[in-house]
Design an enzyme around this catalytic site. Structure first.
Site, PDB file in Angstrom:
ATOM      1  N   ASN A 103      34.417 -20.375  34.002  1.00 28.51           N
ATOM      2  CA  ASN A 103      33.210 -20.404  34.826  1.00 28.51           C
ATOM      3  C   ASN A 103      32.082 -21.223  34.204  1.00 28.51           C
ATOM      4  O   ASN A 103      31.097 -21.505  34.863  1.00 28.51           O
ATOM      5  CB  ASN A 103      32.737 -18.995  35.177  1.00 28.51           C
ATOM      6  CG  ASN A 103      32.416 -18.154  33.977  1.00 28.51           C
ATOM      7  OD1 ASN A 103      32.493 -18.607  32.841  1.00 28.51           O
ATOM      8  ND2 ASN A 103      32.062 -16.913  34.218  1.00 28.51           N
ATOM      9  N   HIS A 104      32.211 -21.653  32.961  1.00 23.10           N
ATOM     10  CA  HIS A 104      31.182 -22.498  32.359  1.00 23.10           C
ATOM     11  C   HIS A 104      31.457 -23.975  32.573  1.00 23.10           C
ATOM     12  O   HIS A 104      30.621 -24.812  32.257  1.00 23.10           O
ATOM     13  CB  HIS A 104      31.031 -22.203  30.866  1.00 23.10           C
ATOM     14  CG  HIS A 104      30.310 -20.922  30.616  1.00 23.10           C
ATOM     15  ND1 HIS A 104      29.148 -20.867  29.899  1.00 23.10           N
ATOM     16  CD2 HIS A 104      30.567 -19.660  31.024  1.00 23.10           C
ATOM     17  CE1 HIS A 104      28.722 -19.616  29.866  1.00 23.10           C
ATOM     18  NE2 HIS A 104      29.579 -18.866  30.542  1.00 23.10           N
TER      19      HIS A 104
ATOM     20  N   HIS B  28      40.815 -17.363  33.843  1.00 21.07           N
ATOM     21  CA  HIS B  28      39.562 -17.097  33.137  1.00 21.07           C
ATOM     22  C   HIS B  28      38.973 -15.771  33.587  1.00 21.07           C
ATOM     23  O   HIS B  28      38.380 -15.048  32.798  1.00 21.07           O
ATOM     24  CB  HIS B  28      38.559 -18.221  33.392  1.00 21.07           C
ATOM     25  CG  HIS B  28      37.229 -17.962  32.761  1.00 21.07           C
ATOM     26  ND1 HIS B  28      37.002 -18.224  31.425  1.00 21.07           N
ATOM     27  CD2 HIS B  28      36.087 -17.437  33.244  1.00 21.07           C
ATOM     28  CE1 HIS B  28      35.766 -17.877  31.134  1.00 21.07           C
ATOM     29  NE2 HIS B  28      35.181 -17.398  32.217  1.00 21.07           N
TER      30      HIS B  28
END
Length: 178
Positions: free
Chosen positions: A24-25, A81
């Site tokens: 998510n980054h 993730h």
């Protein structure tokens, strides 16, 4: 930046042994919160300020092609993730079909949830240990809960309980989720 470059180099050297998954980054919207320190770091390494934007654009472009999940060990272990797609409750799709549903490149800011967004669930879903304290909502299937990170109330992010995970693993003939 050095970590990302090292991982990219290792992927080139060992393309069939290393699997890079998008987290998510690795989305423009999420990374903007870290962009200033990332920009400062690159600026310290490179003297030309034009190179900074070019490098950030290149990283975002590379991230847009990264896989959101992979299947290992004869398709018995799912690596992601985040979490499991909540859409599985009403779908007969296989995990492979879920992954094919997401077309690459996935560019731009982090996608907002539309219906049961597989991308959002794979990136932001979290397991919840204590389902008795988890906040449910009618928008979510049984076993899925509102995430504490879902600050705007759109149910973009959700958590999932043990039973939802067990059902997902059984339905898709998976051994585990990593």
């Amino acid at each position: 930046m050095e970590c990302v470059l090292l991982l990219f180099c290792l992927k080139v050297l060992y393309p069939n042994k290393l699997f890079l998954l998008r987290g998510n980054h690795e989305w423009l919207q999420t990374s903007e919160g870290y962009a200033e320190s990332f920009r400062r770091h690159i600026t310290n390494l490179y003297e030309n300020p034009d190179d900074v934007d070019t490098l950030i654009d290149a990283f975002m472009s590379a991230f847009s092609y990264m896989s959101l999940a992979c299947l290992l060990s004869q398709q018995r272990i799912l690596c992601v993730h985040g979490g499991i797609p909540r859409a599985f409750k009403t779908s007969i799709w296989s995990v492979t079909e879920y992954l094919k549903f997401v077309k690459k490149p996935i560019e731009g800011s982090f996608p907002k949830r539309v219906g049961n967004n597989v991308v959002t669930d794979l990136m932001w879903g979290d397991p919840v240990e204590d389902e008795s304290t988890a906040q449910t909502t009618r928008e979510l299937p049984e076993g899925f809960y509102r995430s504490p990170r879902d600050l705007d109330g759109t149910v973009t992010a959700c958590t999932f309980g043990k039973k939802a995970l067990e059902n997902f693993l059984m339905q898709h003939k998976l051994q585990m989720l990593i």
